[in-house]
Design a protein around this motif. Structure first.
Motif, short mmCIF file in Angstrom:
data_model
loop_
_atom_site.label_atom_id
_atom_site.label_comp_id
_atom_site.label_asym_id
_atom_site.label_seq_id
_atom_site.Cartn_x
_atom_site.Cartn_y
_atom_site.Cartn_z
N MET A 102 0.24 2.85 5.34
CA MET A 102 -0.60 2.10 6.26
C MET A 102 -2.07 2.13 5.84
O MET A 102 -2.93 1.61 6.53
N GLY A 103 -2.35 2.77 4.70
CA GLY A 103 -3.73 2.81 4.21
C GLY A 103 -4.62 3.71 5.04
O GLY A 103 -5.83 3.53 5.07
N LEU A 104 -4.05 4.69 5.72
CA LEU A 104 -4.86 5.61 6.52
C LEU A 104 -5.29 6.80 5.67
O LEU A 104 -4.88 6.93 4.52
N ASP B 202 -2.14 3.40 14.06
CA ASP B 202 -1.35 2.61 13.12
C ASP B 202 -0.27 3.44 12.42
O ASP B 202 0.60 2.88 11.76
N ILE C 10 0.84 -1.21 0.00
CA ILE C 10 0.00 0.00 0.00
C ILE C 10 0.87 1.25 0.00
O ILE C 10 1.85 1.33 0.74
#
Lengths: 453, 328, 315
Positions: free
Chosen positions: A387-389, A413, A7
């Motif tokens: 981290m896909g945040l 995260d 990611i």
């Protein structure tokens, strides 16, 4: 095939302008200031007092608590004082000030150059040597290595990953040691392999370091020819993408396992160690030589002399800089570490630590933040987040102090890699606010889980 | 060097800025602008210039004198709105139409919500729809403009979509209409006189699309999902009854589908953030566009479709999040 | 035409009546029984919802007052004794009066006193800055100057003085809710006794470094020399970690400490100024004027409207 994490990620210019500079040993300064807070966890307790004579490699600080580490004198000489001195952020920390004399090594330290290839059979012996010689993770977090190598009994590692990604721009210290001391690094890896009882070791190196990849492969081949201890060690080429060297990202790239939120690498059976740590492990175990020096890259376009120096722990930064010709007129910021995750240096009189990997100078133009403008909801931060945040959302929540929503949106995260702020076209200080919110949310999570125990 | 700068990491920044992104969009619009100017001549220049000038001037005046803040025109977003608005107008429209469009686009749709990044609806489209409803006669009269190339006969009554709608309402079959008017796909692809300024050349828009993709300004999902949806939707109906429903290629090349899907639906502010959300958004636009074209009273539905889907963006953003690392 | 109008009116009326009935039914069905005294108490509250009392807002505070047996643990700092008396009257309870408090900024590290060595380039937030490094000056303990306290104050009582770079508390507006105390990562702001006629004496420094280092970082720093503690006849001053602290409960405002402080770290505010205030209050003259004032201290003549002038002496 080149491996990479799944990611996000960004591609800053790598600018490894000091890559061609061989490691040079910096002359020992007249006075060193050895910090007792060189590692993650409890600071060491100084066991010397003003007036004491110490030898190079002698213990001067003892660990306090489980997560802590020994600190050794990096020079021979007389302790001048033990007291508060400002670290590179200007925060007072206990330092031991030692006036240096010509080196006289403490007993039991092998200072010869002979390569020791035999791996000791007893894992406990190896761990004890690592602990007593104060080895900590040199990839940035300075977590005590012996603790990391002894996972709790209910968890079992099945792979050791050596981190040679060095994905941050400018940094070349890991690259240089991989070129100059590949065999020692591999022996260090074999030592840790023995401790963990794993059969598989992977050295992850980014594709922009072909020479390091070649040297490391050669070293593995030559060592494996002589002993079965070196079986199962391989080099994997990684794509050039930041933050390839992030622990969770590296595990994902190499094993395709994703460490769960708030989890540790050991939860997915992996242990990650930096190549510089591996070198320190070699010295500690095979030579009984404590971690008293490390390779520091001094670089920056505005800096006249690019270099990779072998520096004694506790050397004042100003001494290193003066040795290389002083702070350039155009430099606006000095950074310890890389430009993405490094810490800005507020105090150039501060002394180096075990984990100091570089001093980077950036100019006003390169580093000055531009004024913040409206979020245009382009989603580039979310695209970049490894981290896909959703940093844009976390930033808004953080500014309004919405802790529950921050936790739901996984602020805990965040690995603070800086990709979001790096890529934001509106120059919104996303990570500044997220970092603080992350700390608060983690504190809330801990306080919630603590009483249940 | 006197004082060392201290700031939290990261210490470097990518070269991308709001301004550079908007500048890229302007560059991507240039082929369309060029074709328009070449084929509609001075009137196209006039409408483009007045639209851009009004948009930028209005944003400047509102930020400086109404909001009393530093002007934001430096980010170039008003220029983009101005150009897109102009490309959505008939080239023969008088200058005051552009002015009213700018007032609705910048004044009402953008600045009342707090400026760039805060608006719910795409400013240029809202401006266009307002004009379409308020001045239907002006907004659907094309022709009369003299181009720099292509001779004096750049005169046309209505757009192909309008002609088809009209014909079908009068009970003609598509075959009859097509025979009567001699539409050619090649003409639509390159230069299709008759239509809003920006609709006339599909190829110019596609060049802009490729540029935006190459510069990584936009991701292709929204645009492609609109085009695919339009093609599939019209394809199904066309197969059922080719005499009543126009074919997919005709639908892709006519009207504002290309212009809208490349430049307006992909507006950062009013489109979903995630790729998954973008696909849902695009499919929605495609379906609504075709529903209006086939069954609505307007010949063209792209603008309405984008506006309707704009309003669903917060909801899409809430439910379509990208996968988080290490979470199932 | 007429029929249409009539039908429209009829339809709307019927609809209105129907909805009114529905609303009434819903309101009775979901009615929450509450102690009516909560409403009464809430009415006398200031309604700032600042949270200074430790509750989520004025209503939560009112509820807690109603449920409590006495008012010992409940105090509204914003409303002060007056509001608490009213609350007590509503509930028929007794209230212990508290001395009014005010937020006091204990740092005098002005731009002139504290030379800057670094420049901050990040989000304007003391919290972020404190987590990052020591601040722009050699003083690790002092004010960071990003104004988190200003942002935290709901009453507009704190503002940053652009000249000194330090926050200034407007004691008229300050309600002593304590929001700024919580917001300050360096713990510089303290709630102190407002004092008779708003007169206060306090140590305007929290630097815990040894004298020489503290002095090097800031010319107005407390160097922990202990002269004030020796001078104080009431034992109100303690020196711990190289910094003096005046216990405002013991302090009798004699101002002897002010006179002996070598760095001018001890501030006295709202005392009548005998001489016109000096332009730049260099520590020494300030101490002298204070000394002169101290000699006539026991019964000082109140100087009306003197507060703004003497306030500025903090510069």
């Amino acid at each position: 095939m080149k491996k990479t994490f799944s990611i996000g990620g960004v591609h800053p210019d790598d600018k490894k302008i000091s890559a061609g500079c061989a490691i040079e040993t910096l002359p020992t300064p007249k006075t060193v200031y050895i910090s007792m807070a060189q590692h993650l966890g409890g600071p060491a307790k100084a066991i010397v007092a003003a007036g004491d004579k110490v030898k190079t490699g002698q213990v001067i600080g003892e660990p306090t608590g489980f997560i802590s580490a020994y600190v050794h004198s990096s020079v021979t000489g007389t302790v001048k004082s033990v007291g508060l001195r400002k670290d590179l952020a200007g925060i007072p920390v206990v330092h031991v000030e030692i006036e240096a004399e010509p080196d006289e090594w403490a007993e039991g330290i092998d200072t010869s150059d002979t390569l020791v290839k035999e791996i000791p059979q007893d894992p406990k012996f190896i761990v004890d040597r690592i602990k007593s010689n104060g080895v900590v993770g040199l990839g940035g977090a300075t977590f005590p290595t012996n603790v990391k190598l002894c996972p709790p009994p209910d968890k079992k590692a099945d792979i050791l990953i050596l981190n040679g990604a060095e994905c941050e721009p400018y940094l070349t210290s890991d690259y240089r040691i991989m070129i100059e001391k590949p065999q020692q690094i591999i022996i260090g890896a074999a030592l840790m392999k023995r401790v963990l009882g794993v059969s598989h070791v992977v050295v992850g190196i980014e594709e922009n370091k072909p020479e390091a990849i070649a040297r490391m492969k050669e070293a593995i081949a030559s060592l494996a020819a002589g002993s079965s201890d070196y079986e199962g060690i391989e080099v994997v080429t990684l794509k050039k993408k930041y933050p390839q060297g992030g622990e969770k990202q590296l595990i994902d790239a190499i094993t395709h396992r994703q460490v769960k939120s708030m989890g540790l690498p050991i939860d997915v059976g992996a242990v990650v160690q930096n190549v510089a740590t591996s070198l320190a492990v070699y010295d500690a175990v095979q030579k009984n030589r404590p971690l008293i020096d490390n390779t520091v890259t001094v670089t920056g376009e505005c800096f006249p002399k690019q270099s990779n120096l072998l520096v004694r722990v506790g050397t004042p930064l100003s001494y290193i800089i003066d040795y290389l010709g002083g702070v350039p007129e155009t430099a606006a910021k000095a950074i310890s570490g890389g430009p993405m995750m490094g810490k800005a240096i507020a105090n150039l009189d501060a002394a180096t630590l075990k984990g100091t990997s570089s001093v980077l100078f950036l100019t006003e133009e390169q580093t000055r933040r531009k004024p913040e403008t409206n979020c245009i909801r382009c989603g580039k931060c979310a695209e970049a987040c490894p981290m896909g945040l959703e940093p844009f959302l976390l930033n808004k929540l953080a500014r309004n102090g919405m802790m529950d929503e921050l936790e739901q949106n996984a602020v805990q995260d965040c690995i603070e890699c800086g990709c979001c702020l790096y890529s934001c076209p509106a120059n919104i200080p996303l990570l500044d606010t997220i970092r603080i919110a992350k700390g608060e949310v983690i504190r809330i999570i801990r306080s919630r889980t603590a009483p249940k125990k | 060097m006197n004082k060392l700068l201290v700031s939290p990491s990261p210490h470097i920044h990518s070269k991308t800025s709001t301004r550079s992104l908007m500048l890229d969009v302007v560059i991507a619009l240039l082929p369309s602008v060029l074709v328009t100017v070449l084929f509609y001549g001075w009137s196209a220049v006039a409408i483009l210039a007045s639209s851009v000038v009004f948009c930028v001037l209005l944003e400047y005046l509102i930020t400086r004198y109404l909001l009393k803040k530093p002007s934001t025109i430096g980010d170039m977003s008003a220029v983009v709105t101005g150009i897109i608005l102009a490309l959505n107008l008939p080239p023969t429209a008088p200058w005051w139409v552009a002015m009213i469009g700018a007032i609705v686009a910048i004044g009402v749709t953008k600045m009342t919500f707090g400026g760039l990044g805060q608006n719910v609806f795409n400013p240029a489209i809202t401006g266009r729809v307002f004009l379409l409803i308020s001045f239907p006669a002006i907004m659907t009269t094309w022709g009369g403009a003299k181009g720099f190339i292509g001779g004096a006969d750049a005169v046309s009554g209505a757009t192909p979509l309008g002609i088809v709608k009209e014909g079908l309402m009068q009970g003609q079959t598509l075959q009859q209409i097509f025979d009567l008017h001699d539409f050619s796909y090649a003409q639509m692809l390159f230069v299709n006189i008759g239509g809003s300024a920006g609709e006339i050349s599909a190829i110019a828009i596609i060049i802009g699309f490729i540029y935006l993709l190459a510069r990584k300004v936009i991701r292709p999902y929204i645009t492609l999902s609109i085009l695919v949806t339009v093609a599939v939707f019209s394809g199904i109906f066309w197969l059922i009854d080719p005499s009543q429903y126009t074919d997919p290629l005709f639908n892709l090349l006519t009207g504002g589908v290309l212009l809208g899907s490349v430049f307006m639906a992909t507006d950062y502010v009013t489109s979903p953030m995630s790729d998954k959300g973008g696909i849902i958004f695009g499919v929605g636009i495609g379906i609504i566009t075709m529903l209006i074209r086939y069954f609505g009273s307007y010949p063209e539905g792209m603008s309405f479709a984008i506006l309707i889907m704009n309003s669903t963006v917060p909801l899409i953003n809430k439910f379509c999040k990208q996968k988080k690392f290490g979470r199932a | 035409m007429t029929a249409t109008i009539i039908w429209t009116i009829v339809a709307i009326t019927v609809l209105g009546v129907l909805l009114a009935v529905v609303l009434y039914l819903v309101a009775t069905k979901f009615k929450v029984e509450e102690d009516p005294r909560i409403d009464e108490v809430e009415k006398v509250m200031p309604g700032a919802n600042c949270g200074g009392c430790g509750f989520a807002g004025c209503r939560a505070f009112a509820q807690s007052c109603v449920e409590a047996a006495n008012l010992d643990n409940n105090y509204c700092p914003v409303g002060g004794n007056e509001v608490m008396k009213k609350v007590a009257a509503v509930l028929g309870l007794e209230v212990h009066e508290k001395a009014p408090m005010v937020a006091v900024v204990r740092c005098n590290g002005t731009c002139a006193n504290r030379p800057t060595v670094n420049e901050y380039d990040g989000i304007k937030s003391c919290k972020v800055k404190a987590a990052l490094y020591s601040g722009d000056t050699g003083c690790f303990y002092g004010c960071l100057g990003c104004g988190d306290c200003v942002a935290a104050c709901q009453f507009g009582a704190i503002s940053m003085d652009p000249e000194t770079g330090l926050p200034v508390v407007d004691e008229e507006k300050c309600t002593a809710c304590g929001a700024c105390v919580k917001a300050c990562p360096k713990k510089i702001i303290e709630l102190r006794n407002k004092g008779p006629k708003n007169r206060r004496v306090f140590v305007s420094c929290v630097n815990m470094e040894k004298g020489a280092a503290a002095r090097k970082a800031c010319s107005a720093a407390c160097i922990g020399c202990g002269k004030c503690a020796k001078e104080c006849p009431f034992g109100a001053i303690t020196v711990e970690h190289n910094v003096a602290y005046i216990d405002f409960n013991k302090c009798k405002l004699c101002r002897k400490c002010v006179a002996v402080c070598p760095t001018g770290a001890i501030h006295d505010v709202n005392f009548p100024a005998p001489a016109p205030k000096p332009e730049k209050a260099v520590p020494k003259p300030a101490a002298e004027t204070a000394k002169a004032a101290a000699d006539t201290a026991p019964e000082p003549t109140p100087a009306p409207a003197a507060s703004p002038a003497t306030d500025k002496k903090e510069e």
